[in-house]
Each structure stands twice: as structure tokens, then as C-alpha cells.
Motif scaffolding. Structure first.
Motif, PDB file in Angstrom:
ATOM      1  N   LYS A 266     -13.156  -6.439  49.994  1.00  0.00           N
ATOM      2  CA  LYS A 266     -13.886  -5.170  49.884  1.00  0.00           C
ATOM      3  C   LYS A 266     -13.009  -3.957  50.156  1.00  0.00           C
ATOM      4  O   LYS A 266     -12.859  -3.097  49.316  1.00  0.00           O
ATOM      5  N   ILE A 267     -12.454  -3.892  51.331  1.00  0.00           N
ATOM      6  CA  ILE A 267     -11.777  -2.665  51.771  1.00  0.00           C
ATOM      7  C   ILE A 267     -10.509  -2.408  50.976  1.00  0.00           C
ATOM      8  O   ILE A 267     -10.223  -1.280  50.594  1.00  0.00           O
ATOM      9  N   LYS A 268      -9.758  -3.436  50.684  1.00  0.00           N
ATOM     10  CA  LYS A 268      -8.522  -3.269  49.927  1.00  0.00           C
ATOM     11  C   LYS A 268      -8.806  -2.611  48.580  1.00  0.00           C
ATOM     12  O   LYS A 268      -8.059  -1.754  48.129  1.00  0.00           O
ATOM     13  N   THR A 269      -9.875  -3.003  47.931  1.00  0.00           N
ATOM     14  CA  THR A 269     -10.197  -2.432  46.614  1.00  0.00           C
ATOM     15  C   THR A 269     -10.686  -0.994  46.727  1.00  0.00           C
ATOM     16  O   THR A 269     -10.492  -0.201  45.828  1.00  0.00           O
TER      17      THR A 269
ATOM     18  N   ILE B 180      -8.568  -2.465  61.170  1.00  0.00           N
ATOM     19  CA  ILE B 180      -7.742  -1.310  61.544  1.00  0.00           C
ATOM     20  C   ILE B 180      -6.260  -1.679  61.504  1.00  0.00           C
ATOM     21  O   ILE B 180      -5.422  -0.886  61.074  1.00  0.00           O
ATOM     22  N   GLY B 181      -5.929  -2.879  61.955  1.00  0.00           N
ATOM     23  CA  GLY B 181      -4.545  -3.339  61.910  1.00  0.00           C
ATOM     24  C   GLY B 181      -4.016  -3.423  60.487  1.00  0.00           C
ATOM     25  O   GLY B 181      -2.887  -3.003  60.208  1.00  0.00           O
ATOM     26  N   PHE B 182      -4.818  -3.958  59.589  1.00  0.00           N
ATOM     27  CA  PHE B 182      -4.401  -4.052  58.185  1.00  0.00           C
ATOM     28  C   PHE B 182      -4.253  -2.668  57.557  1.00  0.00           C
ATOM     29  O   PHE B 182      -3.347  -2.433  56.762  1.00  0.00           O
ATOM     30  N   LEU B 183      -5.157  -1.755  57.889  1.00  0.00           N
ATOM     31  CA  LEU B 183      -5.046  -0.398  57.362  1.00  0.00           C
ATOM     32  C   LEU B 183      -3.813   0.313  57.913  1.00  0.00           C
ATOM     33  O   LEU B 183      -3.209   1.140  57.231  1.00  0.00           O
ATOM     34  N   SER B 184      -3.437  -0.027  59.143  1.00  0.00           N
ATOM     35  CA  SER B 184      -2.267   0.587  59.774  1.00  0.00           C
ATOM     36  C   SER B 184      -0.965   0.022  59.224  1.00  0.00           C
ATOM     37  O   SER B 184       0.015   0.750  59.056  1.00  0.00           O
ATOM     38  N   TYR B 185      -0.944  -1.278  59.008  1.00  0.00           N
ATOM     39  CA  TYR B 185       0.270  -1.982  58.584  1.00  0.00           C
ATOM     40  C   TYR B 185      -0.049  -2.862  57.383  1.00  0.00           C
ATOM     41  O   TYR B 185      -0.049  -4.086  57.477  1.00  0.00           O
ATOM     42  N   ASN B 186      -0.309  -2.240  56.266  1.00  0.00           N
ATOM     43  CA  ASN B 186      -0.743  -2.956  55.062  1.00  0.00           C
ATOM     44  C   ASN B 186       0.239  -4.039  54.625  1.00  0.00           C
ATOM     45  O   ASN B 186      -0.166  -5.090  54.157  1.00  0.00           O
TER      46      ASN B 186
ATOM     47  N   LYS C  95       0.505  -8.067  57.060  1.00  0.00           N
ATOM     48  CA  LYS C  95      -0.759  -8.731  57.394  1.00  0.00           C
ATOM     49  C   LYS C  95      -0.570  -9.999  58.223  1.00  0.00           C
ATOM     50  O   LYS C  95      -1.316 -10.229  59.167  1.00  0.00           O
ATOM     51  N   ILE C  96       0.418 -10.814  57.896  1.00  0.00           N
ATOM     52  CA  ILE C  96       0.652 -12.048  58.654  1.00  0.00           C
ATOM     53  C   ILE C  96       1.007 -11.711  60.100  1.00  0.00           C
ATOM     54  O   ILE C  96       0.511 -12.352  61.034  1.00  0.00           O
ATOM     55  N   ARG C  97       1.832 -10.711  60.281  1.00  0.00           N
ATOM     56  CA  ARG C  97       2.201 -10.294  61.649  1.00  0.00           C
ATOM     57  C   ARG C  97       0.986  -9.785  62.423  1.00  0.00           C
ATOM     58  O   ARG C  97       0.840 -10.072  63.604  1.00  0.00           O
ATOM     59  N   ILE C  98       0.133  -9.029  61.754  1.00  0.00           N
ATOM     60  CA  ILE C  98      -1.089  -8.535  62.411  1.00  0.00           C
ATOM     61  C   ILE C  98      -1.975  -9.713  62.796  1.00  0.00           C
ATOM     62  O   ILE C  98      -2.491  -9.770  63.916  1.00  0.00           O
ATOM     63  N   LEU C  99      -2.164 -10.667  61.887  1.00  0.00           N
ATOM     64  CA  LEU C  99      -2.990 -11.839  62.194  1.00  0.00           C
ATOM     65  C   LEU C  99      -2.433 -12.608  63.392  1.00  0.00           C
ATOM     66  O   LEU C  99      -3.176 -12.947  64.322  1.00  0.00           O
TER      67      LEU C  99
END
Length: 110
Positions: free
Chosen positions: A104-107, A46-52, A55-59
Motif C-alpha cells: 500500500k504505502i510504497k505505491t 516509519i523506518g522504511f520511509l526513513s531508510y527506503n 529495508k533488510i537492515r531496518i527489519l
């Protein structure tokens, strides 16, 4: 809209992890580790989908968030405590979420 889901999920997980644990009807050893894994797997996606593009900041944020939850649990006066295995399950959830998103999801989404 998905950002609101991300923030709501963070809030709900924080509240749930800071409330007293009720004795489960069926006691399955280490099931809480599965819950930690799934929660942080979900938060990562959900974090990656919110802030594509962050990603490093979300991690890093989720690693900090998981550690903060465990620290807060160490200060609670009821049946919650700091648990390294919970922290490890959080990390595995984050790493798994990262790889699933990447493969998976990115594609699918982009």
C-alpha cells in the motif's frame, strides 16, 4: 525530517517500556500485546520511509530492538518481565508493517 520521527519514536518506546506499569482503569487481557503489535507496525513503516533502500537492515534492527527491550525488562526491579508473547507481537507487527508498506504505502509514496 521523517528520520527524526523514527529516532524519537524509538527513544519514546524504549522509555515507556522501561518504566513501571500503573494498574489500568479497565483491565483488558492481552491488551499490551496489541500495543506491542501497533508499536512495531508503526516503527516498521516509519523506518522504511526513513531508510527506503535499507529495508533488510531496518527489519533486522527492529527484531533486535524488540528483543533488547524484553531483555532489559527482565533486569528491572519492578513489575516488568521478559515475555515471549510480547516478542511474538513485536514480530507480527514488523511482518505486518512490511507487507502493508510493500502493498500500500510504497505505491502511494513512491
Amino acid at each position: 525530517m521523517i528520520k527524526y520521527l523514527f529516532y524519537a519514536s524509538l527513544f519514546i518506546i524504549l522509555i515507556v517500556t522501561q518504566t513501571p506499569i500503573k494498574k489500568p482503569i479497565i483491565d483488558i487481557s492481552y491488551f499490551d500485546k496489541v500495543e506491542h503489535f501497533l508499536s512495531f507496525f508503526y516503527l516498521t513503516i516509519i523506518g522504511f520511509l526513513s531508510y527506503n533502500n535499507k529495508k533488510i537492515r531496518i527489519l533486522l534492527f527492529l527484531l533486535f530492538y524488540g528483543f533488547l527491550i524484553e531483555l532489559l525488562q527482565a533486569t528491572l526491579p519492578f513489575n516488568r518481565q521478559f515475555d515471549l508473547l510480547d516478542l511474538l507481537a513485536n514480530c507480527f507487527g514488523i511482518i505486518s508493517g512490511y507487507f502493508v508498506y510493500k502493498k500500500k504505502i510504497k505505491t502511494i509514496v513512491f
